[in-house]
Enzyme design. Structure first.
Site: not given
Ligand SMILES: Cc1ncc(C[n+]2csc(CCOP(=O)(O)O)c2C)c(N)n1
Ligand SMILES: [Mg+2]
Length: 245
Positions: A10, A12
């Protein structure tokens, strides 16, 4: 030879400690405009509207790039990515940010070539030199998953990735994430896969609430040092060939 491991990051609050959309909004003076429009637009339309505002205030794509290049990256996370790549893992980013922000940050830190794929909301510079941001899924034909936001179901992305790897490499996934949107994809993982949720963040909390439904092995982490140490250990043990599937 042992199967190739796929490591999915992922972006952020996982690969970077910040949120790239918020970084641009706050550092380019868009917070009041964001606060005003937030209730009225779907997420990617809102982000597209934010960059439109940047351009109408006279700033260029270069200014957005300059802003993104100031996003800090943890040195141990940079090292972990380079090591995982050097060890032969297939690295991908799956993110609800956008392809332009992610590519800009990764290129700036010399990490872009470590990744085979960046799967995110598509963004590009148009013929007028302006950045545009679009949803990953066509909002006109809903994906039907109620765990995920309308613009991106990471579970659908995960399924596609699983279908794209060879039978031999199945069950060799390591997924690193922090958010609610990372729950759907980790439910697609099975025994022999690993999930690395960031401790005390929403993904970790959701898993802790109902741990038995997650088939993958769970390894929490809190900072860049832990991320590097756990990830490299998982890569090492899953490639040693000792574990039988
Ligand atoms: C209804 C609604 N509210 C907010 C958002 C946006 N959003 C949620 S988490 C996140 C971080 C994404 O990056 P990463 O996936 O890399 O953590 C973003 C941009 C959305 N899509 N839908
Ligand atoms: Mg995240």
């Amino acid at each position: 030879m042992a199967g190739k491991k796929t490591v999915i990051f992922d972006f952020d609050r996982t690969l970077i400690d910040d949120d790239s959309d918020s970084w641009v909004i706050s550092n380019m003076g868009l917070t009041p405009f964001y606060d005003q429009l937030r209730p009225t637009l779907p997420w990617t339309s809102l982000m597209d509207r934010m960059v439109e505002e940047v351009h109408s205030q006279g700033s260029t794509v270069e200014d957005i790039v300059d802003c993104l290049e100031t996003v800090p990256l943890h040195p141990r996370i940079i090292a972990a990515i380079k090591s995982a790549h050097a060890l032969g893992c297939d690295l991908k980013v799956v993110s609800d940010a956008n392809t332009f922000y992610i590519e800009t940050v990764l290129k700036h830190h010399g990490l872009y070539d470590c990744f085979s794929e960046i799967i995110s909301n598509p963004a590009f510079v148009n013929e007028e030199g302006k950045l545009r941001i679009f949803p990953y899924h066509d909002l006109a034909s809903p994906h039907g998953c109620d765990l995920c936001p309308p613009n991106m179901c990471k579970g659908i992305v995960m399924k596609r990735i699983q279908e794209s790897v060879s039978e031999h490499d199945k069950n060799r996934f390591i997924y690193l994430g922090d958010g609610r949107g990372d729950y759907c994809p980790i439910l697609k993982l099975g025994k022999g896969d690993h999930v690395m949720p960031r401790k005390n963040y929403p993904l970790w909390q959701i898993i802790a609430h109902n741990p038995t439904v997650v088939e993958a092995e769970v390894h929490e982490w809190s900072n860049g040092e832990e991320l590097e140490q756990i990830l490299l250990q998982l890569i090492d043990t899953t490639s040693s060939g000792k574990r039988q599937n």
